[in-house]
Design a protein around this motif. Structure first.
Motif, mmCIF file in Angstrom:
data_model
loop_
_atom_site.group_PDB
_atom_site.id
_atom_site.type_symbol
_atom_site.label_atom_id
_atom_site.label_comp_id
_atom_site.label_asym_id
_atom_site.label_seq_id
_atom_site.Cartn_x
_atom_site.Cartn_y
_atom_site.Cartn_z
ATOM 1 N N LEU A 191 0.819 -1.207 0.000
ATOM 2 C CA LEU A 191 0.000 0.000 0.000
ATOM 3 C C LEU A 191 0.865 1.275 0.000
ATOM 4 C CD1 LEU A 191 -3.067 -0.141 -0.094
ATOM 5 C CD2 LEU A 191 -3.140 0.331 2.337
ATOM 6 N N MET B 98 -4.306 -6.454 8.636
ATOM 7 C CA MET B 98 -4.404 -5.005 8.893
ATOM 8 C C MET B 98 -4.185 -4.201 7.619
ATOM 9 S SD MET B 98 -5.517 -4.446 11.824
ATOM 10 C CE MET B 98 -5.346 -2.670 11.921
ATOM 11 N N GLU B 99 -3.322 -4.668 6.762
ATOM 12 C CA GLU B 99 -3.138 -4.027 5.457
ATOM 13 C C GLU B 99 -4.110 -4.676 4.478
ATOM 14 O OE1 GLU B 99 0.415 -5.121 3.389
ATOM 15 O OE2 GLU B 99 0.274 -3.471 1.955
ATOM 16 N N PRO B 100 -5.128 -3.929 4.046
ATOM 17 C CA PRO B 100 -6.105 -4.550 3.150
ATOM 18 C C PRO B 100 -5.447 -5.009 1.836
ATOM 19 C CG PRO B 100 -6.896 -2.418 3.971
ATOM 20 C CD PRO B 100 -5.453 -2.532 4.347
ATOM 21 N N GLY C 295 1.419 -6.559 5.520
ATOM 22 C CA GLY C 295 0.699 -6.231 6.739
ATOM 23 C C GLY C 295 -0.249 -7.354 7.098
ATOM 24 N N GLY C 296 0.337 -8.514 7.404
ATOM 25 C CA GLY C 296 -0.441 -9.713 7.738
ATOM 26 C C GLY C 296 -0.749 -10.552 6.501
ATOM 27 N N TYR D 126 -8.026 -2.185 -1.968
ATOM 28 C CA TYR D 126 -9.312 -2.558 -1.378
ATOM 29 C C TYR D 126 -9.550 -1.680 -0.149
ATOM 30 C CZ TYR D 126 -9.886 -7.140 -3.793
ATOM 31 O OH TYR D 126 -10.065 -8.148 -4.701
ATOM 32 N N THR D 127 -10.770 -1.203 0.018
ATOM 33 C CA THR D 127 -11.113 -0.606 1.310
ATOM 34 C C THR D 127 -11.304 -1.749 2.308
ATOM 35 O OG1 THR D 127 -13.485 -0.755 0.911
ATOM 36 C CG2 THR D 127 -12.382 1.290 0.211
ATOM 37 N N ARG D 128 -11.388 -1.407 3.594
ATOM 38 C CA ARG D 128 -11.672 -2.457 4.583
ATOM 39 C C ARG D 128 -12.976 -3.167 4.240
ATOM 40 N NH1 ARG D 128 -8.893 -5.654 6.905
ATOM 41 N NH2 ARG D 128 -7.542 -3.902 7.447
#
Lengths: 152, 758
Positions: free
Chosen positions: B221, B382-384, B431-432, B461-463
């Protein structure tokens, strides 16, 4: 679109964006200060935490129009060389797993210690409850905050 | 010392390259890592070498003695980016403070199994990584021996300095590296004895830690390349629905918006890899200049969706079953619960049978039967999901978070028709992962969008997109039955397990092998909901269920729960039933005994409610004891004691971090998390409705103890996650007096307490 003059990490910046644009996306998209992370966009995860006149805020909830004329500090501006006591404590305890949430955790922790230099476990838990760590490094975060509290 | 042939890894050892400041092509210089010492917070003035010498694909040596080691596997937070290079550095015999770590790009000519999954990176990388270090060391030694005209056996190495005692000479790796590139790759090399390890088994800090705590770009991201546009997706609101039409006129006129169109990620005629799983193949795409502008345009879009009869066909058949509500094939959680209780178990198939369970059950003094279930879960890295793609006529450049780069490359090859050598896949720190990024649909989407736009794009992607467009942990259900004779012996054990859309059964795991009469059955139910691997697939549910049931059995027969398990393991060790048992009863018992001792299980001083569980998965053994109290109907967990047998622990403090995290993750998902469905759509799409464990809810203390046995390392990212769910359930029983059979536990505790009050 409109012009906004910003004071971020002690430097002046000028951006031309929609006034509703959250500070988070101006930091990331416009200023390339990518240490401030996107996690949820609704102030639930704390990954985007920055300091707004010294207080911890969720930058996903601050429209850029409200950010003008205020002092904003991001993780990049927390210290000159990454040597803020909280950053050093994070290294000492080797806190991160994936690391994605940690900038937000550190910004929340530094604001906490500024207001309360020696917080109890319960006080740490209350303040840090707003920052999700999906990897589960909470115990190390707490230990790092306690280490840092000895030095700030 | 152990001698090994280098033949199997020979491709990795093509060398003799002198590289002026180069090496493997790292297109994005911030992917390169800082010197290890700097990550420890020390300020080290580092002079970069003028020239690098690559002795094999895993490493290069600078003329000044600085070493670059490439970490082959994707880093999702499991810390392989530190541990894998440590293993190379150990056999190379260098000072860790002189090591620079870089994430290797996908390169199957050099590396094997560049995949983050199944907790296998260290286990399967163990020998190739050691061989890479040892081979290079051997070549450096041979070069020094040749230069000094002495036998190589007279040389010794310490921290990258080769010495010849007899003639009092010494030389650094940097000075001899050029000559070493002229040495033939040895056919056979010697690996160190465990007792000679200087780096393995010592705690080394995360090599990316300094960048993480200072907010440097590290993640997908964080990519902002010149000329890059932001792309986002709009997906159907429900499983079983598909795109019908859209009115994009207004959205297209909005500031910064470049284009709006649909893509088909996986066309029907495309041959899919196993990793090509997508919630929705046909998506609406919005491309624009900035993230916020694209988000606004998404909201202004008017998209119509339709029921897709092919996707809902399965459910429509099931709805013909008695008692099923007709929803037109759109799924909901009540329907899932009903299907898993009746239709699923009704089509069970026998997977394993030992002895004569039917007779044992009919002759039993009493039979205990219990059923356990869990909901779908979203991975919620946590990182989409996101990916950067720059697809031109000549090549496809892909950079971002992916656990399966090899398969992603194949998918792009099939989807775009590009030859493999024209596809460049590089991994950012992630992020995961948790299994979600095994399924690279977002990478293929990014490639297709970039190709259409003829521009570099970053797909974001948004959450809400991330949670709606998932490849979820399946919903599972398991029923256990145990036959108990008049003497309180367990004479038969029956496990019947299934789920939507896979069964969590491991028929050959404990307690198989410990009971004469054993029956294992499995079933699955199809669904239009996309499901896949989630941290410790299948184990992540069945461990907790099984360990709860065993706890209940121990109580039923009047035994201490740890002793009850140890007695069964003793039987499995001394006189195993069947030949297919895939666990080692002695190592299993070992972690139970260790955790019992370390937690002071028998010393009765604690007033807390205690629960124990143990499980074997991903080649490792974990036992946990959880101690808790109940305050205002919420568990307050005082301590979790963990005993882990994963063989040699490469990086102890980081391994401890992983066990702590897995423990917290297991508690959180078992207690709080649930993804439910209504009219085919997810009912939770952000953290206001989907509950993840938070700081206050973490155990106050987590103690981690590793079994020291010198066995080659096995998995660690996943094994601590499943059993703690059972330990929690068993402690909750002690605290509340009620057994809990359904995840998430918290609503069940509250339901129980409401029941007690009324």
């Amino acid at each position: 679109m409109a012009q906004f003059d910003l004071n971020i990490n002690g430097k002046k910046h000028s951006v031309d964006v929609d006034p509703e644009t959250p500070l988070l996306w101006v930091l990331r998209d416009n200023l390339k200060l990518v240490g401030t992370k996107y996690g949820c966009g609704i102030a639930q995860c704390g990954a985007c935490t920055v300091h707004f006149n010294g207080s911890a805020v969720r930058s996903c909830q601050v429209p850029i129009s409200a950010a003008q004329e205020n002092e904003i500090t991001t993780i990049e501006g927390l210290s000159e060389n990454g040597d803020h006591p909280v950053q050093k404590a994070w290294l000492e305890h080797d806190v991160p797993q994936c690391g994605y949430c940690q900038a937000g955790q550190i910004m929340a922790a530094t604001a906490l210690l500024k207001n309360n230099p020696s917080p109890s476990d319960a006080e740490i838990e209350d303040v840090m409850n707003g920052n999700i760590c999906r990897c589960g490094t909470y115990n190390r975060i707490k230990a790092a905050i306690k280490s840092a509290s000895q030095t700030v | 010392m152990k001698k090994v042939k280098t033949g199997m890894g020979r491709r990795s050892f093509i060398k003799n390259v002198s590289l002026a400041g180069g090496g493997l092509l790292i297109g994005f210089n911030w992917l390169a890592c800082k010197r290890a010492a700097e990550e420890n917070g020390e300020e080290v003035a580092m002079q970069m070498p003028d020239e690098w010498f690559e002795l094999n694909g895993y490493l290069k040596i600078g003329d000044n003695g600085i070493i670059t080691i490439y970490s082959p596997n994707p880093e999702i937070g499991q810390n392989v980016k530190t541990a894998m290079p440590m293993i190379v550095a150990e056999e190379l015999d260098v000072d860790w403070n002189n090591v620079i770590v870089e994430q290797a790009p996908l390169n199957l000519d050099v590396f094997t199994r560049q995949l983050a999954g199944g907790s296998q990176s260290i286990r399967q990388g163990w020998e190739p990584l050691r061989m890479a270090g040892a081979t290079a060391k051997q070549m450096l030694l041979s070069a020094a021996a040749k230069e000094w005209e002495v036998p190589v056996t007279e040389l010794s190495v310490d921290k990258g300095i080769i010495s010849h005692k007899a003639s009092d000479r010494s030389i650094g790796y940097g000075e001899i590296a050029k000559a070493a590139t002229k040495i033939e790759v040895p056919d056979e090399i010697e690996l160190k004895d465990n007792s000679d390890f200087k780096i393995i088994g010592t705690s080394r800090k995360n090599v990316d830690a300094k960048k993480i705590v200072t907010g440097k770009p590290l993640y997908g991201l964080d990519i902002y390349e010149d000329d890059m546009l932001i792309a986002m997706i709009v997906q159907p609101p429900a499983f079983g629905m598909e795109f019908k039409s859209m009115d994009a006129a207004k959205a297209k006129e909005m500031p910064g918006i470049k284009d709006i169109f649909t893509i088909d990620t996986y066309p029907e005629d495309m041959e899919r890899e196993w990793s090509d799983v997508a919630a929705f193949s046909k998506l609406v795409v919005v491309v624009g200049e900035s993230t916020w502008q694209v988000m606004q345009a998404k909201k202004a879009l008017n998209v119509e969706w339709d029921l897709n009869p092919d996707l809902t066909h399965q459910m429509q058949i099931l709805e013909k079953s008695p008692g099923m509500e007709d929803t037109g094939g759109l799924e909901n959680s009540d329907m899932h619960t009903a299907l898993m209780s009746d239709a699923g178990p009704a089509k069970s198939e026998v997977v394993r049978k030992d002895g004569d369970p039917e007779s044992a059950f009919s002759n039993a003094a009493r039979v205990i039967e219990r059923s356990y279930s869990c909901p779908f879960l979203a991975h919620n890295c946590m990182e989409p999901m996101n990916f950067y793609a720059n697809v031109t006529d000549e090549k496809a450049e892909l950079l971002g978070p992916i656990q399966t780069p090899e398969f992603a490359e194949k998918s792009v090859n099939k989807r775009l028709g590009f030859e493999l050598d024209k596809i460049d896949v590089q991994m950012t720190r992630m992020g995961g992962g948790f299994g979600r990024r095994l399924y690279g649909n977002f990478l293929v989407e990014a490639a297709v969008i970039s190709q259409k736009m003829k521009r570099p794009i970053k797909l974001v992607y948004t959450r809400e997109d991330d949670m709606t467009n998932g490849v979820y942990r399946p919903a599972y259900r398991v029923s256990y039955r145990a036959a108990i004779d008049a003497n309180n012996n367990i004479t038969a054990f029956h496990v019947n397990a299934g789920g939507i859309t896979e069964s969590p059964l491991f028929a050959n795991r404990f307690p198989a092998g410990a009971i004469d009469n054993y029956l294992a059955e499995s079933w699955t139910i199809d669904s239009s909901i996309s499901t896949g691997a989630f941290r410790a697939p299948r184990s992540n549910f069945i461990a907790g269920a099984e360990q709860s049931f065993l706890d209940e059995l121990a109580e039923e027969v009047g035994k201490d729960p740890i002793q009850f398990r140890l007695d069964m393991l003793k039987r499995a060790k001394n006189d195993p039933v069947g030949e297919e048992n895939d666990y080692d009863p002695a190592r299993y018992a070992g972690v139970l005994e260790l955790v019992r001792d370390k937690a002071g299980w028998n010393n009765g001083n604690s007033t807390s409610s205690k629960g124990v569980a143990a499980y074997y998965c991903h080649n490792s053994y974990v036992a946990q004891i959880l101690e808790m109290d109940l305050k205002d109907n919420e568990p307050v967990i005082d301590r979790v004691t963990c005993a882990v047998d994963c063989g040699i622990v490469v990086n102890p403090d980081a391994a401890k971090n992983m066990v702590e995290g897995g423990t917290i993750d297991g508690i959180g998902h078992a207690l709080y998390s649930e993804l439910s469905f209504k009219d085919g759509g997810v009912q939770q799409n952000n953290f206001d409705s989907y509950r993840l464990i938070r700081h206050r809810e973490a155990p106050k203390k987590i103690d981690v103890h590793f079994v020291e046995n010198g066995i080659d390392p096995t998995g660690l990212g996943e094994p601590p996650f499943p059993p703690v769910q059972g330990a929690l359930a068993n402690a909750l029983y002690k605290a509340t007096g009620k057994r809990i059979y359904k995840q998430p536990f918290l609503p069940e505790i509250n339901a129980e307490s409401r029941e007690l009050k009324t």
